[in-house]
Write an enzyme that holds these catalytic residues in place. Sequence first.
Site, mmCIF file in Angstrom:
data_model
loop_
_atom_site.group_PDB
_atom_site.id
_atom_site.type_symbol
_atom_site.label_atom_id
_atom_site.label_comp_id
_atom_site.label_asym_id
_atom_site.label_seq_id
_atom_site.Cartn_x
_atom_site.Cartn_y
_atom_site.Cartn_z
ATOM 1 N N PRO A 98 0.832 -1.061 0.026
ATOM 2 C CA PRO A 98 0.163 -0.392 -0.269
ATOM 3 C C PRO A 98 0.939 1.405 0.288
ATOM 4 O O PRO A 98 1.456 1.728 0.727
ATOM 5 C CB PRO A 98 -0.460 -0.372 1.092
ATOM 6 C CG PRO A 98 -0.652 -0.981 1.542
ATOM 7 C CD PRO A 98 0.463 -1.884 0.712
ATOM 8 N N GLY A 100 2.048 4.966 0.385
ATOM 9 C CA GLY A 100 2.518 6.103 1.943
ATOM 10 C C GLY A 100 1.901 5.622 2.781
ATOM 11 O O GLY A 100 1.055 6.581 4.001
ATOM 12 N N GLY A 102 4.036 3.123 5.202
ATOM 13 C CA GLY A 102 5.621 3.183 5.881
ATOM 14 C C GLY A 102 5.516 1.381 5.632
ATOM 15 O O GLY A 102 6.817 0.648 6.556
ATOM 16 N N GLY A 104 7.128 0.969 2.618
ATOM 17 C CA GLY A 104 8.808 1.289 1.621
ATOM 18 C C GLY A 104 7.863 0.872 0.283
ATOM 19 O O GLY A 104 9.206 0.529 -0.152
ATOM 20 N N ALA A 107 10.502 3.120 -2.108
ATOM 21 C CA ALA A 107 12.090 2.359 -1.880
ATOM 22 C C ALA A 107 11.257 0.868 -3.078
ATOM 23 O O ALA A 107 12.420 1.046 -3.965
ATOM 24 C CB ALA A 107 12.540 1.921 -0.437
ATOM 25 N N ALA A 108 10.592 0.240 -2.634
ATOM 26 C CA ALA A 108 11.046 -1.064 -3.304
ATOM 27 C C ALA A 108 10.260 -1.024 -4.781
ATOM 28 O O ALA A 108 10.796 -0.983 -5.730
ATOM 29 C CB ALA A 108 9.244 -1.922 -2.270
ATOM 30 N N ASP A 149 15.243 2.464 4.247
ATOM 31 C CA ASP A 149 14.338 2.088 3.924
ATOM 32 C C ASP A 149 15.249 1.324 2.492
ATOM 33 O O ASP A 149 14.556 -0.091 2.386
ATOM 34 C CB ASP A 149 13.434 2.924 3.154
ATOM 35 C CG ASP A 149 11.772 3.475 4.235
ATOM 36 O OD1 ASP A 149 12.403 3.022 5.395
ATOM 37 O OD2 ASP A 149 10.853 3.307 3.358
HETATM 38 O O1 PMV Z 1 7.528 6.048 6.616
HETATM 39 P P1 PMV Z 1 8.538 5.145 5.859
HETATM 40 O O2 PMV Z 1 8.451 3.654 5.367
HETATM 41 O O3 PMV Z 1 9.216 5.711 5.079
HETATM 42 O O4 PMV Z 1 9.537 5.052 7.167
HETATM 43 C C1 PMV Z 1 10.018 6.526 7.094
HETATM 44 C C2 PMV Z 1 11.085 5.615 8.579
HETATM 45 C C3 PMV Z 1 11.251 7.224 8.993
HETATM 46 O O5 PMV Z 1 13.177 7.091 10.531
HETATM 47 C C4 PMV Z 1 10.629 8.332 10.339
HETATM 48 C C5 PMV Z 1 12.639 8.446 8.282
HETATM 49 C C6 PMV Z 1 14.523 7.822 7.314
HETATM 50 O O6 PMV Z 1 14.563 8.639 6.427
HETATM 51 O O7 PMV Z 1 14.274 7.266 8.872
#
Ligand code: PMV
Length: 314
Positions: A98, A100, A102, A104, A107-108, A149
Amino acid sequence: MSSCQAVAPGKIILFGEHAVVYGRPAIAVPVSQVQATANLHPVAAGGLRVVAPDLKRDYRLTDAAPDDALSQIIRLTLVRLGQPVLPNAVLTVSSTIPLGRGLGSGAAISAAICRVLARWYDQPLAPAEVSSLVYEVEKLYHGTPSGIDNTVIAYEQPVYFIKGRPIERLVVPRPFTLVVGDTGIVAPTHQVVGDLRRRWEGERERYEAYFGQIGAIAVRARTLIEHGVDSTELGRLMNDNQALLEEVGVSSPALERLIAVARQAGALGAKLSGAGRGGNMIALIEPQPEVVQAVTTALEQAGAAGVLVTEVTA
Ligand code: PMV
């Protein structure tokens, strides 16, 4: 050239998000139940067409906006591979991660694109190279990413991560089980990270103290995981980490509701994962089927937009 395909997994941050941006350690693991996929299919002519149905995108690379994330990773990878001419091909990008939340997704998708181009030109890229290419794109979109990530997704291994330091693989002698619950709320990482940075700039000493405590939790969690000890203390550490994430202002009522529900249903501990404010929470559970069922059902009944169960192994 014949068609080729590459994938990259999602990821979960177990401990240390946000504090990791400020140099503290964090722990993250890949999640293979969800993944991004990139396909390259040859065509006779016309250069590279990019089709990304999940993102509602279909365009020629030469027509891409300068800030288009997909074209950034394509161009960076082609430069790295020493391929100045665009391939005649259709690049199809899809993802079950999904967006946005958290896990990844960005990045994936970038990692899958790097890998499929490397495969197309038969020039394998080491995980470190995929990671650094993906990091370049993360920097364009997330402002001050820690790099966790791209690292965990490129290496596809549990990692103990400190910004700017060489990757340290996390040993997991005793697998453990997590339930991941999605609030369904999209919270852009750069906004949550940017808001926290402003608070940190206003009260550095206070926030540095929180980040120090979060970092200490990640250090302790690493020891517990690598010694394969009983999960009860690991669950408590998750709860402690969540309390600190609430203090620094990156949690939300929706996350806290799912976290409370998971704990009540028998989880050993629970916390948000990733940037927070929306996105996903994780709960550590005993692997018995009845516990898996109880926590999953409780999260679904509490309105989770999605629930998945994953086992952390190394
Ligand atoms: O929400 P995500 O999967 O992009 O994770 C971010 C993790 C943070 O620690 C909030 C930001 C980072 O760059 O590490």
